[in-house]
Design a protein around this motif. Structure first.
Motif: not given
Length: 412
Positions: A33, A301-302, A305, A345, A385, A389
């Motif tokens: 993230v 990045g998501g 998560v 995040t 960010s 998340g």
């Protein structure tokens, strides 16, 4: 205490416990993230600096001014029709000088010709030579490095003097004062009376590779007649609106050129701000494309998560079952998992803002772009960010909230 606040605090606490209990997994999520946010922030800031740099280089002046030519150069005009328009002759200068909103008038002649200059063993790259008025340096905010700019008297008497841009000055006279030296411009001898400081133009040395002479001297020695390009520029005096001065200038030019009511203007008057707005439109489109492309990193990045939260929910199945058995409702579980994902995040977002700030600051210094970081952009980056998340934590949270308490309690 409000139950929502309690669940939020519990979600944050659980996120910190997850980081402590699964250091490598959490570090990879936060790093992903952070890199995504840093990339977005750095690209946005550097492109904004690029926009400001191009704007200042194209507009060229610290004061608002009006550029007057046979065509605007902004497109949408018939180029052949524009070239058939009559030249802007020097007889128009007094008409503009007497207008109350005009701070100064510059007259310029160029034929588009370039040449290579020599002095002893030294030589330049291709250098553009043009004629201008004694107001040229002040109107376009050029600073003098050595010597001086030519005066109105030298302009009026067609004196063969010239001022060098920093490009030819450095190429021909490295470490030497060029003032007083003589150069042959297209075979005609001119005396150097000054040189300009480098503007560190966005287009590199091209922006400083020029020699300027009085327009009267240029007209006498180098004019090509119908192939000349003659333009005017006027500064807007303090306290006057650019649009009002443009209307007055247009009226004066129409009278000077004998245009009747209803006849189309055979010239173009363009405010310097118009060029700045054109730059903004182009760079905003480029910035949008770059930001969209760089946001792919945040999407990756998501996904991280989502995977980590799914693992976390699976590991805490029995705990979730106990909470639901003693009265926790589904939306309470949903909220806790979402807060936990958003916290992870958001931590990555804060780290990303710091990294992005350092990258943007370093990038703008190396590229010599203006640096400015808006607090709203920083806040938006952190919120974005955290939003990643929430969006990617929604499926794991919903899965946890839909657990059957009895089945969850049986989970080993």
């Amino acid at each position: 205490m409000n139950s929502g606040v309690m669940h939020a605090r519990e979600g944050v606490r659980q996120a910190l416990l997850t980081i402590r209990g699964h250091k490598l997994r959490s570090a990879l999520l936060i790093l992903g993230v952070a890199i995504g946010v840093a990339t977005l922030l750095a690209i946005y800031t550097i492109v904004s600096g690029l926009r400001g740099r191009i704007r200042s280089d194209i507009v060229s002046s610290a004061k608002p001014y009006l550029y007057i030519a046979r065509h605007s150069g902004l497109g949408g005009e018939d180029p052949e029709e524009a070239l058939r328009r009559p030249q802007l002759m020097p007889e128009l200068i007094p008409l503009l000088d007497e207008l109350p909103g005009v701070g100064g008038v510059d007259y310029m002649i160029t034929s588009g010709r370039a040449t290579i200059l020599t002095y002893g063993k030294e030589r330049t790259n291709l250098v553009q030579i043009f004629g201008a008025s004694s107001n040229f340096a002040s109107l376009y905010s050029f600073a003098i490095a050595e010597g001086r700019f030519f005066t109105f008297d030298e302009q009026d008497s067609r004196t063969r003097v010239c001022v060098l841009g920093s490009g030819p000055a450095e190429a021909l006279f490295p470490g030497i004062d060029p003032v007083g030296k003589s150069l042959r411009l297209f075979g005609v001898e001119y005396r150097v009376i000054g040189s300009m400081e480098s503007r560190r133009h966005i287009f590199g040395a091209m922006g400083d590779n020029f020699v300027v002479t009085p327009w009267t001297s240029y007209e006498k020695d180098f004019s090509t007649g119908e192939y000349d390009d003659r333009t005017l520029a006027v500064t807007v005096a303090d306290g006057y609106a650019t649009d009002d001065v443009a209307a007055d200038v247009t009226g004066a030019l129409r009278r000077g050129r004998g245009l009747k009511p209803g006849e189309k203007d055979n010239f173009a008057v363009v405010a310097s701000e118009t060029y700045g707005e054109l730059v903004d439109k182009v760079t905003q489109g480029v910035a949008l494309v770059l930001v969209v492309l760089s946001s792919i990193g945040l999407m990756v990045g998501g996904i991280g998560v989502m995977n980590i939260m799914l693992v976390s929910v699976t590991e805490r199945t029995r705990e979730i079952g106990v909470r639901m058995a003693i009265g926790a409702r589904r939306h309470d579980v949903l909220r806790q998992i979402l807060v936990e994902a958003a916290t992870l995040t958001a931590i990555g977002g804060v780290i990303g803002v710091v990294l992005g700030y350092l990258a943007a600051w370093g990038g703008t210094k190396v590229l010599r772009f203006p640096f400015a970081l808006s607090p709203w952009i920083v806040l938006l980056a952190v919120m974005f960010s955290a939003g990643i998340g929430i969006v990617f934590g929604l499926y794991p949270a919903n899965r946890a909230a839909r657990m059957d308490p009895i089945e969850a309690l049986r989970h080993e």
